[in-house]
Design a protein around this motif. Structure first.
Motif, PDB file in Angstrom:
ATOM      1  N   ALA A 223     -36.697  77.697  -1.979  1.00  0.00           N
ATOM      2  CA  ALA A 223     -36.754  76.261  -1.705  1.00  0.00           C
ATOM      3  C   ALA A 223     -36.553  75.986  -0.218  1.00  0.00           C
ATOM      4  CB  ALA A 223     -35.697  75.528  -2.529  1.00  0.00           C
ATOM      5  N   VAL A 224     -35.523  76.594   0.367  1.00  0.00           N
ATOM      6  CA  VAL A 224     -35.246  76.380   1.782  1.00  0.00           C
ATOM      7  C   VAL A 224     -36.329  77.026   2.649  1.00  0.00           C
ATOM      8  CG1 VAL A 224     -33.578  76.750   3.630  1.00  0.00           C
ATOM      9  CG2 VAL A 224     -32.782  76.243   1.324  1.00  0.00           C
ATOM     10  N   SER A 225     -36.793  78.216   2.264  1.00  0.00           N
ATOM     11  CA  SER A 225     -37.802  78.919   3.051  1.00  0.00           C
ATOM     12  C   SER A 225     -39.111  78.148   3.087  1.00  0.00           C
ATOM     13  CB  SER A 225     -38.034  80.325   2.481  1.00  0.00           C
ATOM     14  OG  SER A 225     -36.849  81.088   2.514  1.00  0.00           O
ATOM     15  N   VAL A 226     -39.532  77.614   1.945  1.00  0.00           N
ATOM     16  CA  VAL A 226     -40.785  76.858   1.895  1.00  0.00           C
ATOM     17  C   VAL A 226     -40.678  75.596   2.744  1.00  0.00           C
ATOM     18  CG1 VAL A 226     -42.294  75.507   0.390  1.00  0.00           C
ATOM     19  CG2 VAL A 226     -41.525  77.773  -0.325  1.00  0.00           C
ATOM     20  N   ARG A 227     -39.532  74.915   2.649  1.00  0.00           N
ATOM     21  CA  ARG A 227     -39.340  73.714   3.475  1.00  0.00           C
ATOM     22  C   ARG A 227     -39.435  74.050   4.965  1.00  0.00           C
ATOM     23  NH1 ARG A 227     -35.227  72.296  -0.442  1.00  0.00           N
ATOM     24  NH2 ARG A 227     -35.779  70.377  -1.537  1.00  0.00           N
ATOM     25  N   LEU A 228     -38.831  75.167   5.351  1.00  0.00           N
ATOM     26  CA  LEU A 228     -38.848  75.546   6.761  1.00  0.00           C
ATOM     27  C   LEU A 228     -40.255  75.916   7.214  1.00  0.00           C
ATOM     28  CD1 LEU A 228     -37.160  75.998   9.299  1.00  0.00           C
ATOM     29  CD2 LEU A 228     -36.863  78.373   8.577  1.00  0.00           C
ATOM     30  N   ILE A 229     -41.018  76.623   6.381  1.00  0.00           N
ATOM     31  CA  ILE A 229     -42.387  76.987   6.737  1.00  0.00           C
ATOM     32  C   ILE A 229     -43.246  75.735   6.901  1.00  0.00           C
ATOM     33  CG2 ILE A 229     -44.490  78.089   5.882  1.00  0.00           C
ATOM     34  CD1 ILE A 229     -42.741  80.275   4.687  1.00  0.00           C
ATOM     35  N   LEU A 230     -43.087  74.770   5.986  1.00  0.00           N
ATOM     36  CA  LEU A 230     -43.842  73.516   6.110  1.00  0.00           C
ATOM     37  C   LEU A 230     -43.461  72.776   7.392  1.00  0.00           C
ATOM     38  CD1 LEU A 230     -43.762  72.205   2.431  1.00  0.00           C
ATOM     39  CD2 LEU A 230     -45.697  73.210   3.647  1.00  0.00           C
ATOM     40  N   LEU A 231     -42.160  72.771   7.690  1.00  0.00           N
ATOM     41  CA  LEU A 231     -41.692  72.104   8.898  1.00  0.00           C
ATOM     42  C   LEU A 231     -42.272  72.756  10.145  1.00  0.00           C
ATOM     43  CD1 LEU A 231     -39.814  70.374  10.692  1.00  0.00           C
ATOM     44  CD2 LEU A 231     -37.998  72.039  10.216  1.00  0.00           C
ATOM     45  N   LEU A 232     -42.154  74.076  10.256  1.00  0.00           N
ATOM     46  CA  LEU A 232     -42.644  74.765  11.444  1.00  0.00           C
ATOM     47  C   LEU A 232     -44.164  74.714  11.548  1.00  0.00           C
ATOM     48  CD1 LEU A 232     -40.284  77.889  11.508  1.00  0.00           C
ATOM     49  CD2 LEU A 232     -40.125  75.803  12.876  1.00  0.00           C
ATOM     50  N   SER A 233     -44.860  74.711  10.403  1.00  0.00           N
ATOM     51  CA  SER A 233     -46.320  74.577  10.435  1.00  0.00           C
ATOM     52  C   SER A 233     -46.721  73.243  11.045  1.00  0.00           C
ATOM     53  CB  SER A 233     -46.895  74.706   9.022  1.00  0.00           C
ATOM     54  OG  SER A 233     -46.632  75.988   8.475  1.00  0.00           O
ATOM     55  N   THR A 234     -46.025  72.181  10.642  1.00  0.00           N
ATOM     56  CA  THR A 234     -46.306  70.866  11.218  1.00  0.00           C
ATOM     57  C   THR A 234     -45.999  70.843  12.708  1.00  0.00           C
ATOM     58  OG1 THR A 234     -45.651  69.914   9.085  1.00  0.00           O
ATOM     59  CG2 THR A 234     -45.938  68.392  10.911  1.00  0.00           C
ATOM     60  N   VAL A 235     -44.914  71.509  13.099  1.00  0.00           N
ATOM     61  CA  VAL A 235     -44.559  71.568  14.525  1.00  0.00           C
ATOM     62  C   VAL A 235     -45.645  72.287  15.317  1.00  0.00           C
ATOM     63  CG1 VAL A 235     -42.944  72.554  16.197  1.00  0.00           C
ATOM     64  CG2 VAL A 235     -42.078  71.411  14.158  1.00  0.00           C
ATOM     65  N   PHE A 236     -46.171  73.388  14.786  1.00  0.00           N
ATOM     66  CA  PHE A 236     -47.210  74.124  15.505  1.00  0.00           C
ATOM     67  C   PHE A 236     -48.539  73.373  15.502  1.00  0.00           C
ATOM     68  CE2 PHE A 236     -44.446  77.952  14.822  1.00  0.00           C
ATOM     69  CZ  PHE A 236     -44.286  78.246  16.159  1.00  0.00           C
ATOM     70  N   VAL A 237     -48.810  72.585  14.459  1.00  0.00           N
ATOM     71  CA  VAL A 237     -49.979  71.701  14.507  1.00  0.00           C
ATOM     72  C   VAL A 237     -49.828  70.710  15.651  1.00  0.00           C
ATOM     73  CG1 VAL A 237     -51.226  69.868  13.314  1.00  0.00           C
ATOM     74  CG2 VAL A 237     -50.570  71.904  12.066  1.00  0.00           C
ATOM     75  N   LEU A 238     -48.646  70.105  15.730  1.00  0.00           N
ATOM     76  CA  LEU A 238     -48.361  69.160  16.816  1.00  0.00           C
ATOM     77  C   LEU A 238     -48.492  69.826  18.177  1.00  0.00           C
ATOM     78  CD1 LEU A 238     -47.199  66.514  18.002  1.00  0.00           C
ATOM     79  CD2 LEU A 238     -44.917  67.420  17.506  1.00  0.00           C
ATOM     80  N   LEU A 239     -47.916  71.007  18.315  1.00  0.00           N
ATOM     81  CA  LEU A 239     -47.957  71.713  19.595  1.00  0.00           C
ATOM     82  C   LEU A 239     -49.388  72.076  19.980  1.00  0.00           C
ATOM     83  CD1 LEU A 239     -45.957  72.789  21.733  1.00  0.00           C
ATOM     84  CD2 LEU A 239     -46.036  74.985  20.554  1.00  0.00           C
ATOM     85  N   THR A 240     -50.189  72.510  19.000  1.00  0.00           N
ATOM     86  CA  THR A 240     -51.569  72.880  19.277  1.00  0.00           C
ATOM     87  C   THR A 240     -52.395  71.670  19.691  1.00  0.00           C
ATOM     88  OG1 THR A 240     -51.401  74.659  17.642  1.00  0.00           O
ATOM     89  CG2 THR A 240     -53.603  74.013  18.327  1.00  0.00           C
ATOM     90  N   VAL A 241     -52.222  70.567  18.966  1.00  0.00           N
ATOM     91  CA  VAL A 241     -52.984  69.361  19.295  1.00  0.00           C
ATOM     92  C   VAL A 241     -52.590  68.838  20.676  1.00  0.00           C
ATOM     93  CG1 VAL A 241     -53.361  66.944  18.664  1.00  0.00           C
ATOM     94  CG2 VAL A 241     -53.387  68.703  16.903  1.00  0.00           C
ATOM     95  N   ALA A 242     -51.277  68.852  20.961  1.00  0.00           N
ATOM     96  CA  ALA A 242     -50.817  68.294  22.233  1.00  0.00           C
ATOM     97  C   ALA A 242     -51.188  69.186  23.419  1.00  0.00           C
ATOM     98  CB  ALA A 242     -49.306  68.081  22.186  1.00  0.00           C
ATOM     99  N   VAL A 243     -50.994  70.500  23.285  1.00  0.00           N
ATOM    100  CA  VAL A 243     -51.222  71.401  24.408  1.00  0.00           C
ATOM    101  C   VAL A 243     -52.674  71.883  24.452  1.00  0.00           C
ATOM    102  CG1 VAL A 243     -50.518  73.557  25.500  1.00  0.00           C
ATOM    103  CG2 VAL A 243     -48.807  72.113  24.405  1.00  0.00           C
ATOM    104  N   ALA A 244     -53.090  72.615  23.413  1.00  0.00           N
ATOM    105  CA  ALA A 244     -54.474  73.113  23.401  1.00  0.00           C
ATOM    106  C   ALA A 244     -55.459  71.963  23.354  1.00  0.00           C
ATOM    107  CB  ALA A 244     -54.666  74.046  22.201  1.00  0.00           C
ATOM    108  N   GLY A 245     -55.177  70.988  22.460  1.00  0.00           N
ATOM    109  CA  GLY A 245     -56.061  69.831  22.386  1.00  0.00           C
ATOM    110  C   GLY A 245     -56.070  69.029  23.657  1.00  0.00           C
ATOM    111  N   GLY A 246     -54.888  68.881  24.278  1.00  0.00           N
ATOM    112  CA  GLY A 246     -54.833  68.148  25.536  1.00  0.00           C
ATOM    113  C   GLY A 246     -55.642  68.827  26.629  1.00  0.00           C
ATOM    114  N   ILE A 247     -55.594  70.159  26.688  1.00  0.00           N
ATOM    115  CA  ILE A 247     -56.364  70.888  27.703  1.00  0.00           C
ATOM    116  C   ILE A 247     -57.860  70.782  27.415  1.00  0.00           C
ATOM    117  CG2 ILE A 247     -56.886  73.189  28.579  1.00  0.00           C
ATOM    118  CD1 ILE A 247     -53.962  73.840  28.440  1.00  0.00           C
TER     119      ILE A 247
END
Length: 615
Positions: A223-247
């Protein structure tokens, strides 16, 4: 002891866990508030303003801000729920101990609810203060060109209410669940850690022991592991859109502007016309033009003899003669036919406005545009290509409509991105514009210099030739104006790429909290391994493998979704340059930083004396 003294003392007793939770919540609130302030200051203001950018570029920018804003709020909500749930879940065993001592359920619940209220209220207040502080720093120290300075206190109230409610909802849930448990069940590790049955792994080899122990721990806490994976996946989506997408967006929009303005290009015109053309281009970065300028003044005319002399100069690749004027334009309605019902559907309205009209010879243009549709093909056609700002403010479906200029109707065949007059421009064939304005000559010429030519020598020859024919004329080099426009775009997109930093810090703290829970759960198990002569480095390796599995799973999902969102949704006709490839280094650096920070609980455990765990 009062109802507030016990929770306060308990929070102080658990300084590390309390500080980690408070820091995570504070960063989540601060990042969300800063995003809203930033969006209003630069995103919404620029998108709705007619003083800078074009409507097409503003739309791309606004889509980025909106998408990143949604992601940051979603990540903030998930982080808040995760960290509060984690904190309160760890109180289950304390709940059981106090209940076993005879304390009533209601009193125990009020103790821990007070803890939740204290840490939530403190974190939200600190987050509001930090968010405004960062926003003020951006406004006053970084001096972004499109940044306004007004504050909006309603944003603070909105963010405070949203995160306070989220923290209470997700924090009370595990407390209510613990209140329904008997003291025996509350003291059970199964309830405390949320442990489920682990999958059976066949021993592959002695070298696979570290991997098997790590995977067993992850699957025991699904339960905790799945929540953390979903959280970090969303963070990396955000990071990719902001950094890679921004470039990618930065490179793409810069390519649009560079091709529309023209690189290594000179403007030959009367000195007054050169000054006005410079103002028209500078409107892209917020300058004001001379609205009463007389474009059709005969003294601005460029004779055919001058054009021929310019074309004959060595090092000149092409000469693009243009006629520029400004007039009132009218939207022309049209009709389409529904393919299913064959009904006639009207398209458009009767809108009107002012626009710059530029006549060009389709065969000699030295610039190019990002166009939806196509550019002019014939010199004698009654067709027009309109700027994106005109298309969005005056037309419903521009490619099936027409525009009326000087009582002549031109069918719209394309929509272009052009910085001239903030995209309020219409391109028509030069011959047709000369006919309807009774202006036999062009009033401006764009000269393209051959890249391999000696620029200094060629420029000197052009100046000598022009001044000998008409001393009132001047030469304007567009590279300086182009550089200013590209720097403006760069400042806008660099601001976007800084947005996810606070959220990334919050996610790193969540990962550290997860590792603290892992170490706490496996304390006795790992202590036994150390007692049988397993080296501390092996213990760190076991915990590191767990982090790697969590991070790589999240990284793969997040990067894939982020790139898909950027390339297929947010940026039309994306330009991928060599700089874009280097963005992977930044993403990997973020991944490595989160990994190293998450190892702190493991290193701390490995350095703790063994007797402390076995006593």
């Amino acid at each position: 002891m009062s109802k507030t003294a016990f929770p306060a003392n308990d929070l102080l007793r658990r300084k590390w866990q309390t500080g980690l939770t408070a820091a995570t919540l504070t960063l989540s609130v601060a990042s969300t508030l800063f995003l809203l302030c930033f969006s209003r200051r630069i995103g919404i203001d620029v998108a709705q303003s007619a003083t800078s950018l074009t409507s097409g570029l503003s739309t791309v920018f606004s889509q980025f801000i909106l998408f990143i804003g949604i992601l940051i709020f979603a990540v903030g909500a998930v982080i808040t729920s995760f960290v509060v749930l984690l904190m309160m879940k760890q109180r289950t065993r304390d709940f059981g101990l106090i209940k076993a001592a005879g304390c009533p359920n209601g009193l125990v619940f009020s103790f821990f609810l007070t803890e939740l209220l204290i840490i939530t209220l403190t974190s939200c207040i600190l987050g509001i203060a930090l968010g405004y502080s960062i926003d003020v720093a951006f406004a006053h120290f970084f001096r972004f060109q499109a940044y306004s300075t007004s504050e909006d206190l309603w944003l603070a109230i909105l963010v405070f209410a949203a995160f306070f409610a989220l923290a209470l909802i997700f924090g009370v849930k595990p407390l209510l669940a613990a209140a329904r448990l008997s003291p025996v069940n509350a003291l059970s590790p199964i309830q405390y850690f949320g442990i489920s049955a682990a999958r059976a792994y066949k021993p592959l080899s002695r070298s696979g022991l570290t991997l098997r122990i790590a995977l067993r721990s992850i699957f025991r806490r699904q339960a905790v592991s799945v929540r953390l994976i979903l959280l970090l996946s969303t963070v990396f989506v955000l990071l990719t859109v902001a950094v890679a997408g921004g470039i990618i967006a930065n490179d793409t929009t810069k390519a649009w502007i560079e091709s529309a303005v023209g690189k290594d290009t000179l403007v030959i015109a009367h000195s007054s016309m050169c000054s006005q053309y410079k103002l028209l281009l500078s409107k892209f970065v917020g300058a004001a033009e001379n609205s009463k300028f007389d474009y059709l003044n005969t003294q601005y005319s460029i004779t055919d003899a001058m054009l021929q002399r310019l074309q004959a100069i060595p090092g000149v690749a092409a000469v693009d003669a243009r006629l520029i004027c400004k007039t009132h334009i009218y939207e022309v309605r049209n009709f389409t036919v529904d393919p299913e019902t064959l009904a006639t559907i009207p398209v458009g309205d009767n809108r009107e406005g002012e626009s710059l009209i530029i006549g060009v010879n389709p065969e000699n243009v030295v610039t190019s545009w990002c166009i939806n549709g196509r550019f002019l093909a014939a010199a004698n056609s009654w067709e027009a290509v309109i700027g994106d700002s005109i298309a969005q403010t005056m037309f419903t479906r521009p490619l099936v409509q027409s525009v009326r200029v000087y009582n002549k109707t031109f069918s719209v065949i394309g929509v272009c991105v052009d910085p001239i007059s903030n995209g309020k421009v219409i391109y028509v064939p030069l011959k047709q514009l000369q006919t309807i304005t009774n202006s036999p000559y062009a009033n401006i010429a764009l000269v393209k210099i051959t890249p391999s030519a000696d620029r200094v020598a060629t420029l000197a020859k052009i100046k000598t030739e022009v001044l000998s024919l008409n001393p009132a004329f001047a030469i304007l080099e567009l590279d300086e104006i182009l550089h200013e426009a590209l720097n403006f775009l760069g400042s806008v997109w660099s601001s976007v790429m800084l947005l996810p930093l606070l959220t990334l810090a919050s996610a790193a703290l969540c990962l550290i909290g997860y590792m603290m829970l892992t170490v706490d759960e496996q304390r006795q198990e790992l202590a036994i391994l150390r007692a049988v002569c397993i080296k501390p480095n092996t213990i760190i390796a076991i915990l590191a493998v767990q982090v790697v599995v969590i991070l790589l799973s999240s990284f793969g999902v997040g990067i894939s979704l982020g790139i898909i969102a950027t390339v297929l949704i947010l940026v039309p006709n994306p330009v991928v340059t060599s700089l874009t490839v280097k963005v992977s280094a930044w993403l990997l650096a973020a991944l490595a930083t989160m990994f190293l920070l998450s190892l702190y609980p493991a290193i701390r455990f490995a350095k703790t004396p063994l007797l402390k765990f076995l006593v």
